[in-house]
Scaffold this motif. Structure first.
Motif, PDB file in Angstrom:
ATOM      1  N   LYS A 148      -7.115   3.720  28.614  1.00  0.00           N
ATOM      2  CA  LYS A 148      -8.156   3.962  29.615  1.00  0.00           C
ATOM      3  C   LYS A 148      -9.401   3.135  29.315  1.00  0.00           C
ATOM      4  N   THR A 149      -9.734   2.982  28.040  1.00  0.00           N
ATOM      5  CA  THR A 149     -10.904   2.176  27.683  1.00  0.00           C
ATOM      6  C   THR A 149     -10.657   0.708  28.006  1.00  0.00           C
ATOM      7  N   PRO A 207      -6.901   7.449  25.299  1.00  0.00           N
ATOM      8  CA  PRO A 207      -8.218   6.789  25.366  1.00  0.00           C
ATOM      9  C   PRO A 207      -8.141   5.271  25.212  1.00  0.00           C
ATOM     10  N   SER A 246     -10.659   4.384  19.224  1.00  0.00           N
ATOM     11  CA  SER A 246     -10.440   5.154  20.450  1.00  0.00           C
ATOM     12  C   SER A 246      -9.855   6.538  20.159  1.00  0.00           C
ATOM     13  N   GLY A 278     -15.242   5.288  24.461  1.00  0.00           N
ATOM     14  CA  GLY A 278     -14.090   5.647  25.281  1.00  0.00           C
ATOM     15  C   GLY A 278     -13.314   6.818  24.701  1.00  0.00           C
ATOM     16  N   GLY A 279     -13.156   6.830  23.362  1.00  0.00           N
ATOM     17  CA  GLY A 279     -12.454   7.939  22.721  1.00  0.00           C
ATOM     18  C   GLY A 279     -13.218   9.238  22.790  1.00  0.00           C
ATOM     19  N   ASP A 317      -7.531  16.658  21.560  1.00  0.00           N
ATOM     20  CA  ASP A 317      -6.822  16.190  22.755  1.00  0.00           C
ATOM     21  C   ASP A 317      -6.069  17.284  23.493  1.00  0.00           C
ATOM     22  N   TRP A 362     -12.671  10.099  26.902  1.00  0.00           N
ATOM     23  CA  TRP A 362     -11.291  10.448  27.237  1.00  0.00           C
ATOM     24  C   TRP A 362     -10.567  10.893  25.979  1.00  0.00           C
ATOM     25  N   TYR A 363      -9.987  12.073  26.002  1.00  0.00           N
ATOM     26  CA  TYR A 363      -9.256  12.573  24.835  1.00  0.00           C
ATOM     27  C   TYR A 363      -7.778  12.181  24.886  1.00  0.00           C
TER      28      TYR A 363
END
Length: 299
Positions: free
Chosen positions: A211-212, A208, A86, A200-201, A93, A204-205
């Motif tokens: 959130k994943t 992640p 992730s 997911g990574g 980021d 989303w930075y």
């Protein structure tokens, strides 16, 4: 003008840059993996000393200890692999990191490939070093405990040998499924699960991993509801009948090895395609990276 052909030399330069910038965090990660295995091992060794005092057979005591360690190591390795997966775009980021990384003199494929190696092979090497340190620590701790001589054999060898369980057999003694196909399915499923966190990574930075996991839980709940609805519709009974027609079964069992192996093959291919798709989509997201992220992505 920079060459657009793929160059392993530029990949090595990017990875060397990543190693230098993340040296401290990689060291902390290695120590974290080691500690997550070490403290449970310490508790299991104390428990093993009590098992010996209670009269448990020596071999059973060691196998029980290794079985417990197998569970701990499997869990730690799994979490470490998906956590670092992730973080594939950890280098982007924030705005400053994105500017620095996007302006590197390398193609986007080389940048993505270097990060993919960093979070896969790099993480695997980190885990290997942590496990070797755990094995060394195990031998250093043995003199502190009153344990049978069977504990003097390599712990990791026994732990990993327990991982390779044999295929189940039915009432006639015939294998229910191909052991190799089942192992292949397990590994492909792990790769697919890993690719979800790569995706997911790449999407989303920031945060992640969490959130994943949240997205996967939401999809799992929704999938469970849809699956329950599909069972009521009878679609699965239709699919099973179709598989039985294509993979004839023996008179001894309504679900023969041929039928089960056919299902294992189909499921393996499906999850392999999903894995390739997740990696491809992750790369596509990276190629469209921007210095200022769109508001939709600022979750």
């Amino acid at each position: 003008m920079m060459e657009t052909t793929f160059s392993m030399t530029r990949v090595q330069h990017i990875m060397r840059r990543d190693l230098i910038e993340n040296c401290k965090s990689n060291l902390y990660g290695l120590l974290g993996i080691f500690a997550a295995c070490f403290f449970p091992m310490l508790g299991f060794l104390w428990s093993a000393e009590r098992w010996t005092e209670e009269g448990y057979p020596e071999v059973y005591s060691f196998e029980r200890f290794c079985g417990n360690m197998l569970g701990i190591i499997s869990m730690v390795v799994s979490v470490a692999m998906i956590y670092y997966a992730s973080r594939i775009m950890k280098c982007m980021d924030n705005k400053e990191k994105r500017i620095s990384y996007l302006l590197l003199p390398a193609t986007k494929l080389e940048k993505f490939f270097s990060r993919a190696l960093f979070v896969t092979v790099g993480t695997a090497l980190m885990i290997l070093v942590a496990l070797l340190a755990l094995e060394l620590t195990y031998y250093l701790l043995l003199p502190l405990f009153d344990l049978p001589t069977v504990y003097s054999q390599p712990m990791l060898v026994e732990v990993f040998s327990m991982k390779w369980a044999h295929a189940s057999v039915d009432a006639t003694g015939e294998p229910v499924y191909s052991w190799w196909l089942m192992q292949l399915l397990v590994w492909i499923f792990c790769l697919w699960n890993h690719s979800l966190f790569i995706l997911g990574g790449s999407f989303w930075y920031k945060h992640p991993f969490l959130k994943t996991i949240g997205a996967c839980l939401a999809v799992t709940i929704l999938g469970g509801i849809l699956f329950a609805s599909s069972v009521d519709s009878g679609i699965w009974s239709f699919l099973i009948r179709r598989v039985d027609e294509n993979y004839p079964h023996s008179p001894h069992s309504p679900h023969s090895p041929q039928t089960v192996n056919g299902l294992l093959t189909i499921i393996s291919v499906v999850f392999l395609l999903f894995t390739v798709f997740n990696w491809w989509l992750s790369y596509r997201l990276f190629t469209r990276s921007e210095v200022v992220k769109r508001k939709l992505w600022r979750l």
